[in-house]
Design a protein around this motif. Structure first.
Motif, PDB file in Angstrom:
ATOM      1  N   ARG A 214       0.813  -1.207   0.000  1.00 52.69           N
ATOM      2  CA  ARG A 214       0.000   0.000   0.000  1.00 52.69           C
ATOM      3  C   ARG A 214       0.852   1.264   0.000  1.00 52.69           C
ATOM      4  O   ARG A 214       1.770   1.407   0.793  1.00 52.69           O
ATOM      5  N   GLY A 215       0.541   2.184  -0.920  1.00 51.34           N
ATOM      6  CA  GLY A 215       1.218   3.474  -0.980  1.00 51.34           C
ATOM      7  C   GLY A 215       0.244   4.608  -0.752  1.00 51.34           C
ATOM      8  O   GLY A 215      -0.942   4.389  -0.472  1.00 51.34           O
ATOM      9  N   ASP A 216       0.734   5.846  -0.904  1.00 52.75           N
ATOM     10  CA  ASP A 216      -0.117   7.022  -0.647  1.00 52.75           C
ATOM     11  C   ASP A 216      -0.216   7.942  -1.855  1.00 52.75           C
ATOM     12  O   ASP A 216      -0.513   9.124  -1.710  1.00 52.75           O
ATOM     13  N   TRP A 217       0.044   7.431  -3.041  1.00 52.29           N
ATOM     14  CA  TRP A 217       0.080   8.146  -4.319  1.00 52.29           C
ATOM     15  C   TRP A 217       1.417   8.838  -4.571  1.00 52.29           C
ATOM     16  O   TRP A 217       1.708   9.199  -5.697  1.00 52.29           O
ATOM     17  N   GLY A 218       2.242   9.019  -3.557  1.00 47.84           N
ATOM     18  CA  GLY A 218       3.495   9.732  -3.733  1.00 47.84           C
ATOM     19  C   GLY A 218       4.654   8.829  -4.109  1.00 47.84           C
ATOM     20  O   GLY A 218       4.676   7.632  -3.799  1.00 47.84           O
ATOM     21  N   ALA A 219       5.672   9.409  -4.771  1.00 50.44           N
ATOM     22  CA  ALA A 219       6.836   8.631  -5.210  1.00 50.44           C
ATOM     23  C   ALA A 219       7.582   8.034  -4.027  1.00 50.44           C
ATOM     24  O   ALA A 219       8.105   6.907  -4.114  1.00 50.44           O
ATOM     25  N   ALA A 220       7.649   8.749  -2.915  1.00 45.16           N
ATOM     26  CA  ALA A 220       8.394   8.252  -1.755  1.00 45.16           C
ATOM     27  C   ALA A 220       7.821   6.931  -1.252  1.00 45.16           C
ATOM     28  O   ALA A 220       8.569   6.029  -0.866  1.00 45.16           O
ATOM     29  N   SER A 221       6.501   6.790  -1.273  1.00 43.09           N
ATOM     30  CA  SER A 221       5.896   5.537  -0.807  1.00 43.09           C
ATOM     31  C   SER A 221       6.225   4.398  -1.758  1.00 43.09           C
ATOM     32  O   SER A 221       6.386   3.245  -1.329  1.00 43.09           O
ATOM     33  N   GLY A 222       6.346   4.689  -3.054  1.00 44.18           N
ATOM     34  CA  GLY A 222       6.758   3.653  -4.004  1.00 44.18           C
ATOM     35  C   GLY A 222       8.177   3.205  -3.761  1.00 44.18           C
ATOM     36  O   GLY A 222       8.491   2.006  -3.847  1.00 44.18           O
ATOM     37  N   ALA A 223       9.057   4.148  -3.436  1.00 41.43           N
ATOM     38  CA  ALA A 223      10.448   3.792  -3.160  1.00 41.43           C
ATOM     39  C   ALA A 223      10.553   2.906  -1.934  1.00 41.43           C
ATOM     40  O   ALA A 223      11.362   1.970  -1.889  1.00 41.43           O
ATOM     41  N   VAL A 224       9.717   3.165  -0.917  1.00 43.52           N
ATOM     42  CA  VAL A 224       9.739   2.373   0.317  1.00 43.52           C
ATOM     43  C   VAL A 224       9.352   0.929   0.048  1.00 43.52           C
ATOM     44  O   VAL A 224       9.986  -0.008   0.558  1.00 43.52           O
ATOM     45  N   VAL A 225       8.306   0.712  -0.752  1.00 44.38           N
ATOM     46  CA  VAL A 225       7.842  -0.660  -0.973  1.00 44.38           C
ATOM     47  C   VAL A 225       8.694  -1.401  -1.993  1.00 44.38           C
ATOM     48  O   VAL A 225       8.554  -2.621  -2.135  1.00 44.38           O
ATOM     49  N   ALA A 226       9.601  -0.726  -2.685  1.00 47.56           N
ATOM     50  CA  ALA A 226      10.442  -1.403  -3.679  1.00 47.56           C
ATOM     51  C   ALA A 226      11.262  -2.514  -3.034  1.00 47.56           C
ATOM     52  O   ALA A 226      11.417  -3.601  -3.612  1.00 47.56           O
TER      53      ALA A 226
END
Length: 328
Positions: A214-226
């Motif tokens: 689960r992300g929050d629409w932001g790029a930073a959340s995508g980097a975390v789940v990578a």
């Protein structure tokens, strides 16, 4: 001081009466299309601009549309703001914006819009959840972008689930055993629909359905789940928007993984920069301009006729670029 162009000037240039020009300005249906076109052409050539305050006194309408959004910080919402402003302007309407903020008070938001004299309101994306739970005036002129069926207002939306399905089927066709998903916020209708399309496509293909990251629409959340995706052995990832996909691309690169050789990545939206990501992003294109045009057209129809309700669906399109490829 330069003299303001008048209705009489327009009437003389178009070869019609002043009353006909007034009818065109006030959107009266009592003008045949050829005459209307001639008057509008004269308005454009002369640079005529209707006096908004005077027109409001005559018609009881301000020709102002409200936009209610949860936030304008997301790329999708800011893109829709621009598209709605453009669509409203082409119909002679101004746009005024109210955001809900962290603690939404829908009643207060609608009161603020009412104080600004809006003729009707477009409700955008995440704000729709708060509006659906609110007590609404049955006569309210509302168009909601992305919502489950609700006969209190008209709905315009992207076919999110079918767009997600196209992304998943593309990845499966490349030989990937399954597709992981980076989902948007749990309270977002669009995110839920994209997740539904992803899940159904995998189930229909008889593939394992992984847990959602689960992300929050932001790029930073995508980097975390990578990192989580890499540890889980993902070879294909469908992200619920392009910004999270951008974060996934960066996170995978930080881990020394190559896209698409090691992991294929697909986004959703096709924002302006998606073609310039490294690598260029395969994504599902939303027609923001089409959504905005239909939302404004629906709202203007409700304003002019009092008719509300109905749903229009805009189909997205898969855009294949270099972020996806066969299993390495």
């Amino acid at each position: 001081m330069e003299r303001r162009v008048s209705m009489a000037d327009v009437a003389a240039a178009a070869g019609v009466s002043g009353q006909t020009v007034s009818r065109v300005v006030n959107d009266s249906p009592r003008v045949d299309p050829a005459t209307r076109a001639r008057v509008e052409r004269a308005m454009t050539e002369l640079g005529y601009r209707p006096h908004r305050a005077a027109r409001a006194l005559r018609t009881g309408r301000t020709h102002t549309i409200g936009l209610l959004a949860s936030t304008l910080a997301t790329v999708g919402n800011s893109r829709m703001l621009q598209a709605l402003a453009d669509a409203a302007a082409t119909r002679g309407y101004a746009l005024t914006v109210v955001t809900l903020g962290a603690e939404p008070d829908v009643a207060a938001a609608f009161e603020r819009l009412s104080e600004q004299g809006v003729d009707g309101t477009v409700v955008l994306n995440e704000a729709t959840a708060a509006v659906r739970d609110a007590s609404l005036d049955r006569g309210a002129r509302l168009v909601v972008v992305d919502s489950p069926p609700d006969d209190r207002f008209a709905i315009v939306q992207t076919a999110h689930a079918s767009g997600a399905r196209a992304a998943v089927e593309h990845l499966l066709a490349l030989g990937h055993e399954t597709v992981h998903h980076v989902g948007g916020p749990s309270d977002s209708y669009a995110a839920a629909e994209r997740e539904r399309g992803w899940r159904e496509a995998l189930r229909d293909a008889g593939r394992t359905v992984p847990d959602v990251a689960r992300g929050d629409w932001g790029a930073a959340s995508g980097a975390v789940v990578a990192t989580e995706l890499a540890r889980g052995g993902a070879t294909a990832v469908f992200c619920a928007n392009d910004q999270m996909a951008l974060g996934v691309l960066g996170g995978l690169a930080d881990l020394g993984l190559d896209v698409p050789r090691d992991v294929s990545v697909v986004g959703f939206d096709d924002v302006a920069d998606a073609a310039h990501y490294r690598p260029p992003l395969t994504t599902v294109r939303q027609d923001f301009d089409g959504l905005a045009e239909r939302a404004v057209a629906r709202l203007v129809h409700a304003i002019e006729t009092g008719e509300t309700g109905g749903t229009e669906v805009v189909e997205p399109a898969l855009v294949v670029r270099r972020s996806t490829g066969p299993v390495g």
